[in-house]
Design a protein around this motif. Structure first.
Motif, mmCIF file in Angstrom:
data_model
loop_
_atom_site.group_PDB
_atom_site.id
_atom_site.type_symbol
_atom_site.label_atom_id
_atom_site.label_comp_id
_atom_site.label_asym_id
_atom_site.label_seq_id
_atom_site.Cartn_x
_atom_site.Cartn_y
_atom_site.Cartn_z
ATOM 1 N N GLN A 176 0.815 -1.204 0.000
ATOM 2 C CA GLN A 176 0.000 0.000 0.000
ATOM 3 C C GLN A 176 0.851 1.257 0.000
ATOM 4 O OE1 GLN A 176 -2.324 0.696 3.534
ATOM 5 N NE2 GLN A 176 -0.849 -0.380 4.808
ATOM 6 N N HIS A 177 2.004 1.220 0.652
ATOM 7 C CA HIS A 177 2.865 2.393 0.706
ATOM 8 C C HIS A 177 3.570 2.635 -0.624
ATOM 9 C CE1 HIS A 177 2.067 2.564 4.942
ATOM 10 N NE2 HIS A 177 2.488 1.318 5.081
ATOM 11 N N SER B 184 1.546 5.788 -3.294
ATOM 12 C CA SER B 184 2.588 6.626 -2.701
ATOM 13 C C SER B 184 2.343 8.120 -2.852
ATOM 14 C CB SER B 184 3.945 6.273 -3.305
ATOM 15 O OG SER B 184 3.955 6.567 -4.677
ATOM 16 N N LYS B 185 1.282 8.515 -3.535
ATOM 17 C CA LYS B 185 0.995 9.940 -3.693
ATOM 18 C C LYS B 185 0.709 10.548 -2.321
ATOM 19 C CE LYS B 185 -1.736 13.195 -6.304
ATOM 20 N NZ LYS B 185 -2.797 13.362 -7.302
ATOM 21 N N GLY B 186 1.403 11.624 -2.008
ATOM 22 C CA GLY B 186 1.226 12.286 -0.721
ATOM 23 C C GLY B 186 2.122 11.741 0.377
ATOM 24 N N ARG B 187 2.896 10.720 0.079
ATOM 25 C CA ARG B 187 3.814 10.168 1.064
ATOM 26 C C ARG B 187 5.207 10.757 0.841
ATOM 27 N NH1 ARG B 187 0.919 5.904 3.463
ATOM 28 N NH2 ARG B 187 -0.516 4.891 2.041
ATOM 29 N N GLU B 188 6.058 10.605 1.828
ATOM 30 C CA GLU B 188 7.407 11.167 1.769
ATOM 31 C C GLU B 188 8.330 10.253 0.966
ATOM 32 O OE1 GLU B 188 10.754 12.810 4.877
ATOM 33 O OE2 GLU B 188 8.746 12.390 5.610
ATOM 34 N N HIS B 189 8.924 10.802 -0.092
ATOM 35 C CA HIS B 189 9.838 10.069 -0.967
ATOM 36 C C HIS B 189 11.268 10.537 -0.714
ATOM 37 C CE1 HIS B 189 6.749 8.413 -3.720
ATOM 38 N NE2 HIS B 189 6.060 9.447 -3.277
ATOM 39 N N VAL C 250 10.060 5.009 -0.106
ATOM 40 C CA VAL C 250 8.891 5.735 0.382
ATOM 41 C C VAL C 250 8.802 5.439 1.868
ATOM 42 C CG1 VAL C 250 6.387 5.954 0.252
ATOM 43 C CG2 VAL C 250 7.699 5.494 -1.816
ATOM 44 N N LYS D 60 6.966 5.041 5.469
ATOM 45 C CA LYS D 60 5.648 4.776 6.043
ATOM 46 C C LYS D 60 5.278 5.991 6.891
ATOM 47 C CE LYS D 60 6.147 -0.227 6.185
ATOM 48 N NZ LYS D 60 6.143 -1.424 7.027
ATOM 49 N N PRO D 61 4.038 6.442 6.814
ATOM 50 C CA PRO D 61 3.651 7.669 7.521
ATOM 51 C C PRO D 61 3.914 7.591 9.024
ATOM 52 C CG PRO D 61 1.917 6.975 6.023
ATOM 53 C CD PRO D 61 2.935 5.882 6.049
#
Length: 156
Positions: free
Chosen positions: A37-38, A42-47, A94, A96-97
């Motif tokens: 899922q991450h 991945s849109k909006g997650r920290e890359h 990426v 994980k939040p």
């Protein structure tokens, strides 16, 4: 001619084997989805980029450089150890939040995340062939699982 009792037992056996095969596939999807899922959403997650500094038995750690310079510093970042992870390797990740845990990004990350499903497909193929006597479907599941595992091996 089969009696009603024999027919009922055959249907019960097929239902049980179908349930086992379905349970294997659901377990494979569920265990894969935790990491997938991450990577896939991945849109909006920290890359960013991770450089492997050291590896333990199960995880590797290293400095993390975010793609967005305004992002918070989360070094060191940990990632699950895989076959292709070597000291000094750099690859996109990426996060994980809310954690300092990373998963590989891109096609190698997607393939690596779905490895448990590949194993579940191989196991389910045995149940489908032996318990349900559906050899074509079993070959399809086995080939799909084998292709997924082989592709992830070469991608990493």
């Amino acid at each position: 001619m089969a009696t009603k009792r024999t027919q009922a037992l055959l249907y019960a056996r097929r239902a049980a084997m179908a349930g086992v095969a379905l349970l294997l596939l659901v377990a494979g999807v569920r265990s894969s989805w935790g990491a997938a899922q991450h990577v896939m959403l991945s849109k909006g997650r920290e890359h960013g980029t991770l450089t492997v500094a050291k590896c333990g038995d199960e995880t590797c750690t290293g400095p993390y450089v975010p793609a967005d310079p305004a992002a918070a510093d989360r070094s060191p970042v940990t990632i699950d150890r895989s076959v292709g992870t070597k000291k000094g390797a750099k690859f996109p990740v990426v996060l994980k939040p809310g954690t300092s845990e990373a998963v590989r990004a891109g096609a190698p990350g997607i393939l690596h995340a779905w490895i448990p499903l590949g194993g579940a497909l191989l196991l389910a193929a045995l149940v489908i062939a032996g318990g349900l006597r559906l050899t074509r479907l079993a070959w399809g599941a086995a080939l799909a699982g084998g292709a997924l595992l082989t592709a992830s091996f070469f991608a990493l």
